[in-house]
Scaffold this active site. Sequence first.
Site, short mmCIF file in Angstrom:
data_model
loop_
_atom_site.label_atom_id
_atom_site.label_comp_id
_atom_site.label_asym_id
_atom_site.label_seq_id
_atom_site.Cartn_x
_atom_site.Cartn_y
_atom_site.Cartn_z
N ASP A 11 -6.34 -1.57 3.04
CA ASP A 11 -7.03 -0.30 3.29
C ASP A 11 -8.50 -0.48 2.88
OD1 ASP A 11 -6.40 -0.43 0.53
OD2 ASP A 11 -6.44 1.75 0.32
N ASP A 16 -10.30 -4.58 -1.70
CA ASP A 16 -9.58 -5.20 -0.57
C ASP A 16 -10.51 -6.23 0.09
OD1 ASP A 16 -7.17 -3.02 0.16
OD2 ASP A 16 -8.95 -2.14 -0.71
N ASN A 40 -7.92 4.02 0.91
CA ASN A 40 -9.23 4.24 0.29
C ASN A 40 -10.12 5.12 1.17
OD1 ASN A 40 -8.92 2.75 -2.09
ND2 ASN A 40 -9.23 0.83 -0.97
N THR A 125 -2.15 -4.38 0.15
CA THR A 125 -3.08 -4.01 -0.93
C THR A 125 -3.52 -2.56 -0.80
OG1 THR A 125 -5.05 -4.74 0.26
CG2 THR A 125 -3.94 -6.39 -1.08
N PHE A 166 -3.07 4.53 -7.74
CA PHE A 166 -3.53 5.12 -6.48
C PHE A 166 -2.68 4.74 -5.26
CE2 PHE A 166 -5.87 4.91 -2.49
CZ PHE A 166 -6.26 6.23 -2.35
N ASN A 167 -2.39 3.47 -5.06
CA ASN A 167 -1.68 3.07 -3.83
C ASN A 167 -0.30 3.70 -3.74
OD1 ASN A 167 -3.76 1.49 -2.89
ND2 ASN A 167 -2.92 -0.42 -3.70
N HIS A 240 -8.65 -5.21 -8.40
CA HIS A 240 -7.19 -5.12 -8.29
C HIS A 240 -6.61 -6.00 -7.18
CE1 HIS A 240 -7.30 -1.43 -10.75
NE2 HIS A 240 -8.32 -1.05 -10.01
N ASP A 241 -7.09 -5.78 -5.95
CA ASP A 241 -6.40 -6.35 -4.79
C ASP A 241 -6.47 -7.87 -4.73
OD1 ASP A 241 -5.68 -3.81 -4.05
OD2 ASP A 241 -7.36 -3.56 -2.66
C1 BDR Z 1 -5.87 0.33 -5.78
O1 BDR Z 1 -6.40 1.56 -5.28
C2 BDR Z 1 -7.44 1.31 -4.38
O2 BDR Z 1 -8.49 2.20 -4.58
C3 BDR Z 1 -7.82 -0.13 -4.55
O3 BDR Z 1 -8.28 -0.69 -3.33
C4 BDR Z 1 -6.57 -0.79 -5.05
O4 BDR Z 1 -5.77 -1.23 -3.97
C5 BDR Z 1 -6.04 0.30 -7.28
O5 BDR Z 1 -5.37 1.37 -7.89
CA CA Z 2 -6.66 -1.41 -1.71
#
Ligand code: BDR
Ligand code: CA
Length: 311
Positions: A11, A16, A40, A125, A166-167, A240-241
Site C-alpha cells: 500500500d 513500503d 496508507n 506490507t 495499522f495494517n 516497518h515494511d
Molecule cells: C504499517 O502501517 C503503515 O502505515 C506502514 O506502511 C506499515 O505497513 C505500520 O504499522
Molecule cells: Ca505498508
Amino acid sequence: MSKIPVIIDVDTGIDDAMALVLALQADKLDIRGITTVAGNQTIEKTTRNTLDVVEYFGRSEIPVAMGAKQPLIRPQVIAAYAHGESGLGTAVLPKAEKMPDELDAVSFIKKVLEESEEQITLVPTGPLTNIAILLKAYPHIKNKIKEIVLMGGGAFGGNYNAAAEFNIYADPEAAQIVFNSGVKLVMCGLDVTLKATVTPEDIDTIRAIGNKAGDFIAEAVEFYMAMYKRNPNFTGCAIHDAVTITYLIAPELIKTRQGIARVDIDGRDSYAATICDFRPWRDREKDNALVCVDIDREAFVKLLVEACKNY
Ligand code: BDR
Ligand code: CA
C-alpha cells in the site's frame, strides 16, 4: 543458490517504498509480481506510487496489479498523517509510463500461483484485503503458497491505538481470515519493526550516497520522520515494511518466536489486536506463526545503505 519466488502486496507508502527499494535490487528474490491495496492512501494513490517506484528503479518489467479499494467490512481508514497526501511524503517521482496489469490483484496472484511449478512466498506490507479474498475465493491455491511473510500486528500492543497495529486495524476481518487460513505465517509486527529504525544520522548517510535511491529515500523519509519526532522518546523512525524483505534476504538479522497468532475482531478495546500465544504449554499443534521479535538494527541499516548504493 536458487532465488526465492515472491509476490509483494503493498500500500505504497513511504516504508513500503523502502521495502521495494530493498527488494528490487535483491539478488536473492525472484519478484513474480507486485500487487496493490488501499491502506496508507487510496488505491489510486498506492497503485500510482507503486508503478512510479518500480519504473524509477528500473524494474518496469515486473507487473503491477491493482487490488482492493476498501476493506472487507469496516469503514476505510488511511494514514495520510504518516505518509502525506500523496502517500510518499514530499517526494515526487516521474510519472511511470507503464499501466497496471489488466488483471486485478486477486486474479493476478491466483494466475501466477497456478502457473508456478514451485511454491511462492506472499509478502503483504499493507492491509490483508487482497490476500483474504484470494484465500476465501480460491482455497485450493493454498498449497501453492510457501508462506506469508507479512508486516502487521504486534504481540505486545499497537500503534494505531493501544491494541491495534495499522495494517490489521485497516482491515481486521481480512486479517482474521488470513491468520486462520492454515497457511504458515511469518509475522513482522511492531515487536520487531519498532526496532528497525533509522536515525536522522542514518538518513544523512543515505543522502550522502548521492544517487537516485539515496535522494528519494532521504526526501520521502523526512515527512515520515517528522511524525516520529513528536514522540517524546524519539530516537528514529521505524521502517516497518522493509523488515519483511530483510527476513527473506538476511534472516540471520532477525530473531523469531514460534507461537499461535490470532486476530481479535470481537473485542471493544482489543478490536484488531493480534493475540500471540507463546506459552510453553500451549497446544503446539495449533502453532501457525513465526513471530519476529528482534533485529540487528545496525546491520539492517547497513543493508538499506548497501541496497541504495546498488542503484
Ligand atoms: C504499517 O502501517 C503503515 O502505515 C506502514 O506502511 C506499515 O505497513 C505500520 O504499522
Ligand atoms: Ca505498508
